[in-house]
Design a protein around this motif. Structure first.
Motif, PDB file in Angstrom:
ATOM      1  N   VAL A   1       0.874  -1.167   0.000  1.00  0.00           N
ATOM      2  CA  VAL A   1       0.000   0.000   0.000  1.00  0.00           C
ATOM      3  C   VAL A   1       0.915   1.223   0.000  1.00  0.00           C
ATOM      4  O   VAL A   1       2.060   1.133   0.444  1.00  0.00           O
TER       5      VAL A   1
ATOM      6  N   THR B   1      -0.327   4.083   6.451  1.00  0.00           N
ATOM      7  CA  THR B   1      -0.046   2.697   6.081  1.00  0.00           C
ATOM      8  C   THR B   1       0.905   2.052   7.093  1.00  0.00           C
ATOM      9  O   THR B   1       0.749   0.882   7.447  1.00  0.00           O
TER      10      THR B   1
ATOM     11  N   SER C   1       3.246   0.717  -3.224  1.00  0.00           N
ATOM     12  CA  SER C   1       2.378   0.355  -4.346  1.00  0.00           C
ATOM     13  C   SER C   1       2.463   1.391  -5.451  1.00  0.00           C
ATOM     14  O   SER C   1       1.646   1.390  -6.371  1.00  0.00           O
TER      15      SER C   1
ATOM     16  N   ASP D   1      -2.889  -2.887  -2.968  1.00  0.00           N
ATOM     17  CA  ASP D   1      -3.457  -1.592  -3.360  1.00  0.00           C
ATOM     18  C   ASP D   1      -3.160  -1.381  -4.839  1.00  0.00           C
ATOM     19  O   ASP D   1      -2.079  -0.935  -5.202  1.00  0.00           O
TER      20      ASP D   1
ATOM     21  N   GLU E   1      -7.480  -2.610  -1.721  1.00  0.00           N
ATOM     22  CA  GLU E   1      -7.758  -1.282  -1.191  1.00  0.00           C
ATOM     23  C   GLU E   1      -8.421  -0.337  -2.173  1.00  0.00           C
ATOM     24  O   GLU E   1      -9.131   0.575  -1.755  1.00  0.00           O
TER      25      GLU E   1
END
Length: 413
Positions: free
Chosen positions: A50, A56, A75, A124, A149
């Protein structure tokens, strides 16, 4: 496994950022306290891919406190914050990420994270899942499941599932009410403008803002633009969403028409080639281009570079493209997510909801993976209600409850 980060000496600054958001994420704090005592993830490996910034990082620390061995990677090449990565390593997690990594480095980091042979993934955008269905498919059989996500990632998952190729169950966290109603609308709405305004140091009021896409993210971006005093134009391909934009008080027109009048363009569609050569050729001098979709394909950077006679870095995160007729167009953050590549992402209070949902969904995978089919699963209303109730309590609000008579009345239907 040894981490790959820029500079461990940045850790103190990263700890400060994490501690700040921790103070503003009460739902995640509640889950942290509860799961730290029971440690349900003990003995399990979790890979988190992420956008690697402070919120995060706190999600990763909550998973660690819940007993998991946590490996973290980014990500997006431009959204990792090196001080936050250092703080996680200093906290005992393995991290593979640094800011402004090359495409090759980014791929290497993802693969290093997967080398841990995870039981659960938190993705994500779908890059981890893509690897697990491609060159790292040998690891897929060990995956209990995972959580996604963002909209782009869910679309990729649904495509795999439709083809019968999804190798493990995935929870569509993005589609939970407590994610998209808040994160996509209020989170994106605020953070996109945070990124644009801090990068350009220009006014929004009085300008014509063109928003491509009127999903939940587009609604948020448009609402905030209107609040900042902009004249908002929506470009859409979905007639229902376009009609909704009209009823919300915005002008709607094709992008080729909007391109002639826009001062600031923001793409938030999840699709590719939304703004391209035909649009660049008719844009006003000084037009600013920004993207808030997951991948840097919505503004066609190849077309822009090909028709420019010169380019230069006008300011950090602003690239200037000079057209043959002398017009200058400006692309923010290399066409990547402007709210993360040129900002800190969504506010902590918003990500509190999203990441609390990630923890609950991961816990559901842990407890029920044997019962779940290899499909994209929706988050239950029960989980949404739990997160929303905790958030309301933390903010000092209470609500009514149905009486038994009211429940009976509603049940008659």
């Amino acid at each position: 496994m040894s981490s790959l980060i820029r500079d461990i000496h940045l850790a103190p600054q990263g700890h400060d950022k994490i501690n700040w958001v921790r103070e503003h994420m009460p739902v995640l704090n509640y889950l942290n306290e509860d799961l730290s005592a029971t440690k349900p993830f003990a003995g399990k490996k979790v890979v988190v891919s992420v956008h690697l910034e402070a919120k995060t990082a706190y999600l990763a620390l909550v998973m660690k406190n819940a007993g998991a061995e946590v490996v973290v990677t980014g990500s997006n090449p431009l959204s990792t914050q090196d001080d936050v990565a250092a703080a996680l390593v200093d906290s005992g997690l393995n991290v593979y990420a640094w800011y402004n990594c090359t495409a090759e480095e980014y791929d290497h980091f993802l693969n290093k994270a997967l080398d841990s042979k995870p039981d659960i993934i938190i993705d994500d955008g779908g890059d981890l899942v893509a690897l697990l269905h491609g060159e790292r498919s040998d690891l897929a059989k060990n995956i209990m499941g995972g959580c996604e996500e963002t909209t782009t990632g869910v679309l990729r998952l649904k495509a795999l599932a439709a083809e019968g190729r999804l190798k493990f169950p995935m929870m569509a966290v993005n589609d939970a009410y407590c994610k998209y109603l808040f994160d996509n609308r209020y989170g994106t709405g605020q953070s996109v403008w945070d990124g644009i305004m801090r990068t350009t140091n220009l006014t929004v009021t009085g300008k014509t803002v063109v928003v491509a896409g009127y999903g939940w993210c587009g609604k948020g971006v448009s609402m905030r633009a209107k609040g900042l005093g902009a004249n908002v134009v929506i470009a859409e391909v979905n007639p229902i969403k376009a009609a909704e934009a009209v009823f919300d008080g915005f002008r709607v027109m094709p992008m080729i028409e909007a391109a002639k009048i826009g001062d600031i363009f923001i793409t938030v569609t999840g699709c590719s080639n939304v703004i391209n050569r035909q649009h660049f050729t008719v844009m006003k001098a000084g037009a600013i281009l920004a993207n808030a979709g997951h991948f840097d394909v919505e503004v066609n950077k190849v077309d822009l570079a090909q028709i420019a006679v010169s380019t230069r870095q006008a300011r950090k995160n602003i690239e200037e493209f000079v057209m043959e007729d002398g017009r200058k167009l400006y692309l923010l953050a290399e066409g990547r997510l402007v709210n993360l590549a040129a900002g800190d992402g969504h506010p902590a209070e918003i990500m509190d909801l999203s990441f609390a949902m990630q923890v609950i969904a991961a816990l559901h995978i842990l407890q029920h993976h044997q019962e779940l089919t290899n499909q994209v699963h929706q988050v239950s209303e029960e989980f949404d209600f739990k997160v929303a109730s905790l958030k309301l309590k933390a903010m000092g609000f209470s609500i009514d409850t149905l009486t038994k008579e009211q429940e009976a009345y509603l049940a008659q239907a």
